[in-house]
Design a protein around this motif. Structure first.
Motif, short mmCIF file in Angstrom:
data_model
loop_
_atom_site.label_atom_id
_atom_site.label_comp_id
_atom_site.label_asym_id
_atom_site.label_seq_id
_atom_site.Cartn_x
_atom_site.Cartn_y
_atom_site.Cartn_z
N GLN A 1 2.58 -26.75 7.17
CA GLN A 1 2.04 -26.63 5.83
C GLN A 1 3.02 -27.16 4.79
N THR A 2 4.30 -26.83 4.98
CA THR A 2 5.33 -27.32 4.06
C THR A 2 5.40 -28.84 4.07
N PHE A 3 5.31 -29.42 5.28
CA PHE A 3 5.37 -30.88 5.42
C PHE A 3 4.17 -31.52 4.74
N GLU A 4 2.97 -30.93 4.96
CA GLU A 4 1.76 -31.50 4.36
C GLU A 4 1.81 -31.41 2.84
N GLN A 5 2.30 -30.28 2.33
CA GLN A 5 2.40 -30.14 0.88
C GLN A 5 3.40 -31.14 0.30
N ALA A 6 4.54 -31.30 0.99
CA ALA A 6 5.54 -32.25 0.53
C ALA A 6 4.99 -33.68 0.57
N SER A 7 4.22 -33.99 1.64
CA SER A 7 3.64 -35.33 1.77
C SER A 7 2.64 -35.60 0.65
N LYS A 8 1.83 -34.58 0.34
CA LYS A 8 0.84 -34.74 -0.72
C LYS A 8 1.52 -34.94 -2.07
N LEU A 9 2.56 -34.14 -2.31
CA LEU A 9 3.29 -34.29 -3.56
C LEU A 9 3.91 -35.68 -3.68
N ALA A 10 4.46 -36.15 -2.55
CA ALA A 10 5.07 -37.48 -2.56
C ALA A 10 4.02 -38.56 -2.80
N ALA A 11 2.85 -38.40 -2.14
CA ALA A 11 1.78 -39.38 -2.32
C ALA A 11 1.26 -39.37 -3.76
N ASP A 12 1.06 -38.16 -4.30
CA ASP A 12 0.59 -38.05 -5.68
C ASP A 12 1.61 -38.66 -6.64
N HIS B 1 3.80 -40.96 -5.96
CA HIS B 1 3.79 -42.41 -5.78
C HIS B 1 2.60 -43.03 -6.50
N ALA B 2 1.42 -42.39 -6.37
CA ALA B 2 0.22 -42.91 -7.03
C ALA B 2 0.37 -42.87 -8.54
N GLN B 3 0.99 -41.80 -9.05
CA GLN B 3 1.20 -41.69 -10.49
C GLN B 3 2.15 -42.77 -10.99
N ARG B 4 3.21 -43.02 -10.18
CA ARG B 4 4.15 -44.07 -10.59
C ARG B 4 3.48 -45.44 -10.58
N GLU B 5 2.64 -45.69 -9.57
CA GLU B 5 1.94 -46.97 -9.50
C GLU B 5 0.98 -47.13 -10.68
N ALA B 6 0.26 -46.04 -11.00
CA ALA B 6 -0.69 -46.09 -12.12
C ALA B 6 0.06 -46.34 -13.43
N ALA B 7 1.19 -45.65 -13.59
CA ALA B 7 1.98 -45.83 -14.81
C ALA B 7 2.52 -47.25 -14.90
N ALA B 8 2.97 -47.78 -13.75
CA ALA B 8 3.51 -49.14 -13.74
C ALA B 8 2.41 -50.15 -14.06
N LYS B 9 1.21 -49.92 -13.50
CA LYS B 9 0.09 -50.82 -13.77
C LYS B 9 -0.29 -50.79 -15.25
N ALA B 10 -0.36 -49.56 -15.79
CA ALA B 10 -0.71 -49.41 -17.21
C ALA B 10 0.32 -50.10 -18.11
N GLU B 11 1.59 -49.96 -17.75
CA GLU B 11 2.63 -50.59 -18.55
C GLU B 11 2.55 -52.12 -18.45
N ALA B 12 2.25 -52.63 -17.24
CA ALA B 12 2.13 -54.08 -17.07
C ALA B 12 0.96 -54.62 -17.91
N GLU B 13 -0.15 -53.86 -17.89
CA GLU B 13 -1.30 -54.29 -18.69
C GLU B 13 -0.98 -54.25 -20.18
N ARG B 14 -0.23 -53.22 -20.58
CA ARG B 14 0.16 -53.12 -21.99
C ARG B 14 1.04 -54.29 -22.40
N GLN B 15 1.96 -54.67 -21.50
CA GLN B 15 2.83 -55.79 -21.80
C GLN B 15 2.04 -57.09 -21.92
N ILE B 16 1.05 -57.26 -21.06
CA ILE B 16 0.20 -58.46 -21.12
C ILE B 16 -0.55 -58.49 -22.44
N GLU B 17 -1.10 -57.32 -22.83
CA GLU B 17 -1.84 -57.24 -24.09
C GLU B 17 -0.95 -57.57 -25.28
N MET B 18 0.29 -57.06 -25.23
CA MET B 18 1.20 -57.28 -26.35
C MET B 18 1.60 -58.74 -26.49
#
Length: 264
Positions: A110-121, A123-140
């Motif tokens: 359970q601990t491993f699964e929770q840690a994996s989910k947190l890591a995946a979430d 990672h997904a948040q970082r990717e989404a933030a990076a994508k949003a920032e890249a789009e913002r830079q393109i717009e600017m």
């Protein structure tokens, strides 16, 4: 003392001398050992057994405090010792150990699964933030005029979606291209020289709609042909109605084939 019978019927008693026991391979307690000492030894032995059993029980099923208490049982009174021994007798150490191992394994999983989910979430948040920032830079990096026109297009797309048109922001570039080719992004543009103008219905606005076309394809409440969002709504709905979408728009098709833009 032993009794023997003689042939003449007489009975003879023989006194056997007391046997002296000497120290050897086997230890025999002398009757002269004080009773208190022997009782004390028995109590200590029982205490050791009870304390050891309590320790084993605590080691397999109890917390550290019980383990310490088991060690303290080495000096317990007989009643407590009997109770502890009975408790241990009813416990299967092997089963308890197996249960503990299974629980630890489940907890680890359970601990491993929770840690994996947190890591995946994360990672997904970082990717989404990076994508949003890249789009913002393109717009600017886009010219202010382009950002303004694309803002009108995105507003029109939201309204079109709410009114049943199957369109999303993937069409922004196509609409922007049409607007630049038709009016150069000027919402007040009016064409007074083409064939439509000669017939008395000049093309107007961002997507250069003529009045009859605008009235046929506008949405209720968006009635101003020179208003950017209103004009885009009518121009998009006309394109969908006549060509089925931007993939068949004559100006875009010809450009994709390497030619110039053609009016629609």
């Amino acid at each position: 003392m032993a009794r023997h019978s003689k042939a003449d019927g007489r009975t003879v008693y023989t006194v056997v001398p007391r046997q002296e026991f000497k120290p050897g391979a086997h230890r025999v307690e002398d009757d002269k050992v004080p009773l208190a000492h022997r009782v004390s030894a028995i109590v200590v032995a029982a205490g050791v057994a009870a304390g050891t059993a309590a320790i084993a029980n605590a080691a397999t099923s109890g917390p550290a405090t019980e383990l310490a208490a088991g060690a303290a049982e080495l000096g317990a009174v007989p009643d407590q010792q009997v109770q502890n021994i009975q408790t241990v007798h009813n416990v299967n150490p092997g089963t308890k150990v197996s249960q503990i191992l299974q629980m630890q394994q489940m907890y680890a999983q359970q601990t491993f699964e929770q840690a994996s989910k947190l890591a995946a979430d994360s990672h997904a948040q970082r990717e989404a933030a990076a994508k949003a920032e890249a789009e913002r830079q393109i717009e600017m990096r886009k010219p202010a005029k382009q950002r303004e026109v694309e803002g009108w297009i995105k507003d029109a797309i939201k309204i079109l979606q709410a009114n049943g048109t199957n369109i999303d922001n993937s069409s922004v570039d196509e609409i922007y291209t049409i607007i630049i080719k038709e009016s150069n992004g000027n919402p007040n543009a009016v064409n007074n020289w083409d064939s439509n103008a000669m017939r008395g219905t000049p093309s107007k606005g961002l997507m250069q709609c003529i009045d009859p076309t605008f009235r046929a394809y506008k949405l209720a409440g968006y009635d101003n042909i020179l208003a950017p969002v209103d004009n885009i709504i009518a121009g998009v709905r006309y394109t969908y109605a006549r060509y089925g979408g931007f993939h068949n728009h004559p100006g875009l098709v010809n450009m994709n084939l390497g030619g110039g833009y053609l009016g629609y």
